[in-house]
Design a protein around this motif. Structure first.
Motif, PDB file in Angstrom:
ATOM      1  N   LYS A 185       1.758  24.715 -14.681  1.00 20.97           N
ATOM      2  CA  LYS A 185       1.102  22.912 -14.677  1.00 20.97           C
ATOM      3  C   LYS A 185       2.549  22.685 -14.652  1.00 20.97           C
ATOM      4  O   LYS A 185       2.810  21.554 -13.770  1.00 20.97           O
ATOM      5  N   ASP A 186       3.059  23.039 -15.196  1.00 17.36           N
ATOM      6  CA  ASP A 186       4.592  22.060 -15.813  1.00 17.36           C
ATOM      7  C   ASP A 186       5.058  23.455 -15.376  1.00 17.36           C
ATOM      8  O   ASP A 186       5.088  24.239 -16.389  1.00 17.36           O
ATOM      9  N   TRP A 187       6.649  23.332 -14.535  1.00 18.24           N
ATOM     10  CA  TRP A 187       6.674  24.430 -14.483  1.00 18.24           C
ATOM     11  C   TRP A 187       8.445  23.939 -13.938  1.00 18.24           C
ATOM     12  O   TRP A 187       8.539  22.834 -13.618  1.00 18.24           O
ATOM     13  N   TYR A 188       9.590  24.620 -14.557  1.00 15.45           N
ATOM     14  CA  TYR A 188      10.573  24.667 -14.610  1.00 15.45           C
ATOM     15  C   TYR A 188      11.214  25.781 -13.506  1.00 15.45           C
ATOM     16  O   TYR A 188      11.097  26.926 -13.713  1.00 15.45           O
ATOM     17  N   ALA A 189      11.901  25.859 -12.365  1.00 18.82           N
ATOM     18  CA  ALA A 189      12.795  26.686 -10.952  1.00 18.82           C
ATOM     19  C   ALA A 189      12.970  27.980 -11.603  1.00 18.82           C
ATOM     20  O   ALA A 189      12.597  29.311 -11.986  1.00 18.82           O
ATOM     21  N   SER A 190      13.995  27.830 -12.739  1.00 21.98           N
ATOM     22  CA  SER A 190      14.842  29.151 -12.928  1.00 21.98           C
ATOM     23  C   SER A 190      14.028  29.790 -14.415  1.00 21.98           C
ATOM     24  O   SER A 190      14.081  30.708 -14.456  1.00 21.98           O
ATOM     25  N   ASP A 191      12.574  29.602 -14.833  1.00 17.13           N
ATOM     26  CA  ASP A 191      11.852  30.088 -15.596  1.00 17.13           C
ATOM     27  C   ASP A 191      10.629  30.600 -14.491  1.00 17.13           C
ATOM     28  O   ASP A 191      10.332  31.828 -14.865  1.00 17.13           O
ATOM     29  N   LEU A 192      10.335  29.862 -13.688  1.00 14.90           N
ATOM     30  CA  LEU A 192       8.857  30.506 -12.414  1.00 14.90           C
ATOM     31  C   LEU A 192       9.252  31.652 -12.009  1.00 14.90           C
ATOM     32  O   LEU A 192       8.505  32.564 -12.041  1.00 14.90           O
ATOM     33  N   TRP A 193      10.795  32.082 -11.003  1.00 15.14           N
ATOM     34  CA  TRP A 193      10.772  32.958 -10.801  1.00 15.14           C
ATOM     35  C   TRP A 193      10.858  34.185 -11.756  1.00 15.14           C
ATOM     36  O   TRP A 193      10.200  35.085 -10.962  1.00 15.14           O
ATOM     37  N   PRO A 194      11.600  34.256 -12.157  1.00 13.01           N
ATOM     38  CA  PRO A 194      11.454  35.797 -13.888  1.00 13.01           C
ATOM     39  C   PRO A 194       9.929  35.376 -13.867  1.00 13.01           C
ATOM     40  O   PRO A 194       9.473  37.021 -14.331  1.00 13.01           O
ATOM     41  N   ASN A 195       9.959  34.912 -14.660  1.00 11.23           N
ATOM     42  CA  ASN A 195       8.034  35.239 -14.913  1.00 11.23           C
ATOM     43  C   ASN A 195       7.215  35.746 -14.131  1.00 11.23           C
ATOM     44  O   ASN A 195       6.360  36.611 -13.916  1.00 11.23           O
ATOM     45  N   PHE A 196       6.999  35.492 -13.095  1.00 13.66           N
ATOM     46  CA  PHE A 196       6.458  35.579 -11.462  1.00 13.66           C
ATOM     47  C   PHE A 196       7.106  37.087 -11.472  1.00 13.66           C
ATOM     48  O   PHE A 196       6.114  38.059 -10.749  1.00 13.66           O
ATOM     49  N   GLY A 197       8.680  37.014 -11.153  1.00 11.39           N
ATOM     50  CA  GLY A 197       9.146  38.345 -10.919  1.00 11.39           C
ATOM     51  C   GLY A 197       8.643  39.513 -11.989  1.00 11.39           C
ATOM     52  O   GLY A 197       7.848  40.278 -11.183  1.00 11.39           O
ATOM     53  N   LEU A 198       7.810  39.398 -13.079  1.00 17.47           N
ATOM     54  CA  LEU A 198       7.380  39.499 -14.300  1.00 17.47           C
ATOM     55  C   LEU A 198       5.825  40.642 -13.818  1.00 17.47           C
ATOM     56  O   LEU A 198       5.563  41.532 -14.351  1.00 17.47           O
ATOM     57  N   LYS A 199       5.225  39.833 -13.124  1.00 15.03           N
ATOM     58  CA  LYS A 199       3.583  39.582 -12.423  1.00 15.03           C
ATOM     59  C   LYS A 199       4.164  41.101 -11.601  1.00 15.03           C
ATOM     60  O   LYS A 199       3.497  41.893 -11.918  1.00 15.03           O
ATOM     61  N   PHE A 200       4.967  40.645 -10.983  1.00 10.79           N
ATOM     62  CA  PHE A 200       5.092  41.886  -9.824  1.00 10.79           C
ATOM     63  C   PHE A 200       5.550  43.014  -9.890  1.00 10.79           C
ATOM     64  O   PHE A 200       5.449  44.661  -9.353  1.00 10.79           O
ATOM     65  N   ILE A 201       6.570  42.740 -10.860  1.00 15.29           N
ATOM     66  CA  ILE A 201       6.779  44.604 -12.018  1.00 15.29           C
ATOM     67  C   ILE A 201       5.379  45.057 -12.644  1.00 15.29           C
ATOM     68  O   ILE A 201       5.264  46.344 -12.784  1.00 15.29           O
ATOM     69  N   ASP A 202       4.914  44.543 -13.144  1.00 11.48           N
ATOM     70  CA  ASP A 202       3.742  45.090 -13.812  1.00 11.48           C
ATOM     71  C   ASP A 202       2.541  45.747 -12.891  1.00 11.48           C
ATOM     72  O   ASP A 202       1.511  46.970 -13.092  1.00 11.48           O
ATOM     73  N   GLU A 203       2.375  45.119 -11.468  1.00 11.87           N
ATOM     74  CA  GLU A 203       1.968  45.672 -10.323  1.00 11.87           C
ATOM     75  C   GLU A 203       2.855  46.737  -9.961  1.00 11.87           C
ATOM     76  O   GLU A 203       1.781  47.990  -9.658  1.00 11.87           O
ATOM     77  N   ALA A 204       3.681  47.021  -9.735  1.00  7.44           N
ATOM     78  CA  ALA A 204       4.211  48.122  -9.845  1.00  7.44           C
ATOM     79  C   ALA A 204       4.326  49.627 -10.425  1.00  7.44           C
ATOM     80  O   ALA A 204       3.638  50.769 -10.321  1.00  7.44           O
ATOM     81  N   ILE A 205       4.183  48.776 -12.327  1.00  5.25           N
ATOM     82  CA  ILE A 205       3.648  49.885 -13.164  1.00  5.25           C
ATOM     83  C   ILE A 205       2.019  50.025 -13.277  1.00  5.25           C
ATOM     84  O   ILE A 205       2.016  51.412 -13.179  1.00  5.25           O
ATOM     85  N   THR A 206       1.295  49.412 -12.594  1.00  4.20           N
ATOM     86  CA  THR A 206       0.383  50.356 -12.019  1.00  4.20           C
ATOM     87  C   THR A 206      -0.254  50.896 -10.911  1.00  4.20           C
ATOM     88  O   THR A 206      -0.507  51.577 -11.506  1.00  4.20           O
ATOM     89  N   GLU A 207       0.664  50.691 -10.569  1.00  5.95           N
ATOM     90  CA  GLU A 207       0.645  51.871  -9.035  1.00  5.95           C
ATOM     91  C   GLU A 207       1.718  52.469  -9.343  1.00  5.95           C
ATOM     92  O   GLU A 207       1.840  53.070  -8.418  1.00  5.95           O
ATOM     93  N   LYS A 208       2.261  52.751 -10.567  1.00  2.00           N
ATOM     94  CA  LYS A 208       3.484  54.393 -10.876  1.00  2.00           C
ATOM     95  C   LYS A 208       3.968  54.137  -9.908  1.00  2.00           C
ATOM     96  O   LYS A 208       4.821  55.511  -9.222  1.00  2.00           O
TER      97      LYS A 208
END
Length: 689
Positions: A185-208
């Motif tokens: 709901k409330d975001w600041y861009a410099s927090d948003l980008w790395p937080n979603f980066g980690l979501k994508f990294i979690d997908e990579a780890i799941t896919e090994k």
């Protein structure tokens, strides 16, 4: 069949083991940050997360970008010079006289280049990006179509909060607008980008799979915006002023081994006032601007920490190569005054630029800024962190070998064991230009054999070894020995004409093969030049601005300018019409009254020495036969040019300043500081032959 199954399983296990041993790669790119703005590069700004990466990795001191946002991004992503990738300027498309798109200025990544994620994706990598794209989404070129499997992106940046003007976020290609799901709901861009980066990294780890993440912060690009509590912590911290803070950064850089003590601190530009000459009110305003910038940098550093801590918690940090750099030098685009619009500076509705004064601090100890190919415009920090490869003996080291954006793709291909293709999707691909930085991580020599080149907006440069040839648009080459003089204070061009000849020939050959030519192709076509007003007599005053068909039609006419003013204490522009290709200006420059004309790059300048005092009437004329005359205070000077101004300028007329690309001999326009009572412009009949 019983024997085949174990063999297949063993083969699969070996393939999995090989894939998991490949290093992850994270590239952080920031926007409009100067070479000296990190704590680990001499700054007083607080960047503890980046300082920690530097302490446990490497700092490159002679790494270079492309002087501007879009060209840098194109070059970083493709390993080519920006013009070869199609983005020699920004994202506007430029066509030649026959209507064909100019290859170097298509405004988008072309299909004769490949991107890092396209190459690494073929090598088994999970590829993701977050942040600012800005390499042609307006032409349909989206990150999802250039190799990124997961994205949270902005087409061109320009916002920090959900309710910032222009906020528009895309998630895997879907337009989320300002705040749709899955955004918080409330975001600041410099927090948003790395937080979603980690979501994508979690997908990579799941896919090994090993992963490549490109995190392109829009910080600290204007309009500068940050939470109020962050700004408040910095208020009052910059009242020492830019003069003292530059000297302090310079001393820290010498003490830390970042620069050589024999390189002088570049002098404060003449149009930037001494801090001590300012009123307390002005000092407080400038302090406020820089406090906002500091808060934006601090929050960007926090964003780096979010991602690095996330990698550590996931057990991925040791085998991840992290690279951090900026897309150009500090930004002086708002001039000496900077910009401070809005009721609450730094909030989502405000518009803040720090301006030329603080940009000079950003680029300590170098000269010039974003847009220019002098060291202040093209120098970037580069931090490399990779615990598995950068061992104890190299951790915290300073790497002085020169590098360039073109090296990022070459490095990624090298460390990933990927193959750079000769063809991709049925298209022949331009060979990569860069050199892998992997040897430098190990303390070894880079395998660079070619010079490094630049061009942006007619500003150009070439570096070979320690020698650098550099020039402003339409200005002669200057030559510097960067080993002795990286702050570019002693021009060696007159002493070494053969070196100038040799390096300029190499630049010419590069420009011809790299789609740079013709110079000036980044501008809008001449066909769009306005016809101008039908009037022949104009009386204008300070602050007036005439555009398009309201501005004088200067084509093939005799011109008379008469200006009545009280002499100012410093330099300033009385009147300017046009830009860097066509136009004229009348200004006070280095204490002289200067009348300057240009047409198709051909320039004429007449100087009238000062000093000027009290009320002054200046008269500048261009006659039908090409005689140029300037008079004031009983003095007169003249020159002769080949002809009249042949093309009406695209850029309009401004009184008391130069509001567009600099038409005069000044590098950056200074507003007129005296009282400007009136300016009269009289045009002769159009010359037809």
């Amino acid at each position: 069949m019983k024997l085949l199954l174990p063999l297949l399983l063993l083969s699969s296990a070996i393939a999995h083991a090989d894939t998991t041993q490949k290093p992850n790669i994270v590239v952080f790119l920031v926007d409009d940050m100067g070479w000296s703005d990190l704590g680990c590069y001499g700054s007083e700004l607080k960047t503890p997360n980046l300082d920690a990466l530097a302490k446990n990795g490497l700092r490159f001191t002679q790494f270079y970008n492309g002087a501007r946002c879009c060209p840098t991004r194109a070059s970083l992503l493709t390993g080519l010079y920006a013009h070869q990738a199609g983005v020699g300027h920004m994202t506007e498309e430029r066509r030649d006289e026959s209507g064909k798109v100019r290859p170097g200025y298509s405004g988008r990544l072309n299909d004769t280049s490949v991107t890092i994620p396209e190459v690494l994706g073929n090598a088994g990598y999970f590829t993701a990006m977050t942040g600012k794209w800005h390499v042609g989404q307006n032409h349909g070129v989206k990150p999802e179509e250039r190799g990124f499997q997961r994205t949270l992106s902005a087409a061109a940046g320009g916002f920090y909060f959900p309710d910032s003007k222009g906020t528009r976020v895309f998630y895997n290609g879907k337009d989320l607008g300002k705040n749709a799901d899955p955004l918080p709901k409330d975001w600041y861009a410099s927090d948003l980008w790395p937080n979603f980066g980690l979501k994508f990294i979690d997908e990579a780890i799941t896919e090994k799979k090993p992963f490549f993440l490109y995190n392109a912060f829009n910080a600290p690009h204007f309009p500068l915006q940050a939470p109020a509590e962050d700004i408040a912590r910095w208020r009052g911290k910059f009242k020492a002023g830019w003069d003292k803070l530059r000297e302090e950064r310079y001393r820290r850089q010498i003490a830390g081994g970042l620069i050589d003590a024999k390189w002088p601190l570049s002098p404060r530009p003449e149009d930037v006032p001494a801090w001590d000459s300012l009123s307390a009110e002005d000092q407080d305003r400038y302090d406020h601007l820089m406090a906002i910038y500091a808060a934006v940098i601090e929050r960007m550093d926090k964003g780096v920490g979010i991602l690095v801590d996330g990698l550590r918690q996931r057990g991925q940090l040791d085998n991840t190569l992290i690279l951090f750099l900026s897309d150009n030098g500090g930004n002086a685009e708002a001039g000496v005054q900077g910009r401070s619009r809005g009721d609450n500076l730094g909030d989502a509705n405000s518009d803040v630029f720090i301006g030329k004064t603080w940009a000079t601090l950003n680029n300590t100890p170098f000269v010039r800024y974003k847009h220019y190919t002098d060291e202040g415009g093209i120098s970037t920090p580069l931090i490399a962190h990779w615990p598995a490869v950068i061992k104890d003996g190299r951790r915290g080291a300073i790497e002085k070998q020169p590098g360039h954006l073109i090296d990022i793709l070459a490095t990624a291909v090298d460390v990933a064991g990927a193959e750079y293709p000769a063809e991709f999707k049925g298209k022949s691909i331009t060979p990569k230009e860069g050199t892998s930085l992997l040897p430098a991580f190990k303390g070894e020599k880079l395998a660079r054999t070619a010079p490094i080149f630049w061009e942006h907006e007619g500003n150009r440069a070439v570096r070979e070894g320690d020698l650098k040839l550099v020039a402003l648009e339409n200005q002669p080459w200057r030559l510097y020995d960067l080993a002795a003089d990286r702050s570019e204070q002693h021009d060696l061009a007159a002493e070494k004409p053969e070196t100038v000849k040799d390096l300029s020939a190499k630049w010419d050959a590069w420009a011809a093969r790299a789609n740079v030519l013709p110079l000036g192709a980044w501008r809008a076509p001449e066909a769009k030049n306005p016809k101008g007003s039908k009037k022949r007599n104009f009386e204008v005053k300070a602050g007036d601005h005439l555009e398009g068909d309201e501005a004088p039609d200067l084509r093939n006419r005799a011109i008379t300018l008469t200006a009545d003013f009280d002499a100012p204490k410093g330099d300033g522009v009385i009147l300017a019409q046009g830009g860097t290709l066509h136009g004229l200006s009348l200004s006070i420059l280095e204490g002289k009254l200067v009348f300057f004309l240009r047409s198709a790059g051909d320039t004429t300048r007449v100087d009238l020495p000062g000093p000027f005092e009290g009320a002054v009437q200046a008269k500048a004329t261009l006659t039908r036969d090409g005689k140029v005359t300037l008079s004031a205070g009983g003095k007169e000077a003249s020159a002769t040019r080949k002809g009249l101004i042949g093309t009406n300028p695209i850029d309009g007329l401004t009184v008391g300043d130069d509001g567009g690309p600099a038409v005069g001999p000044y590098e950056t326009a200074a507003p007129f500081q005296g009282t400007l009572r009136s300016v009269q412009i009289t045009l002769g009949k159009k010359k037809t032959s």
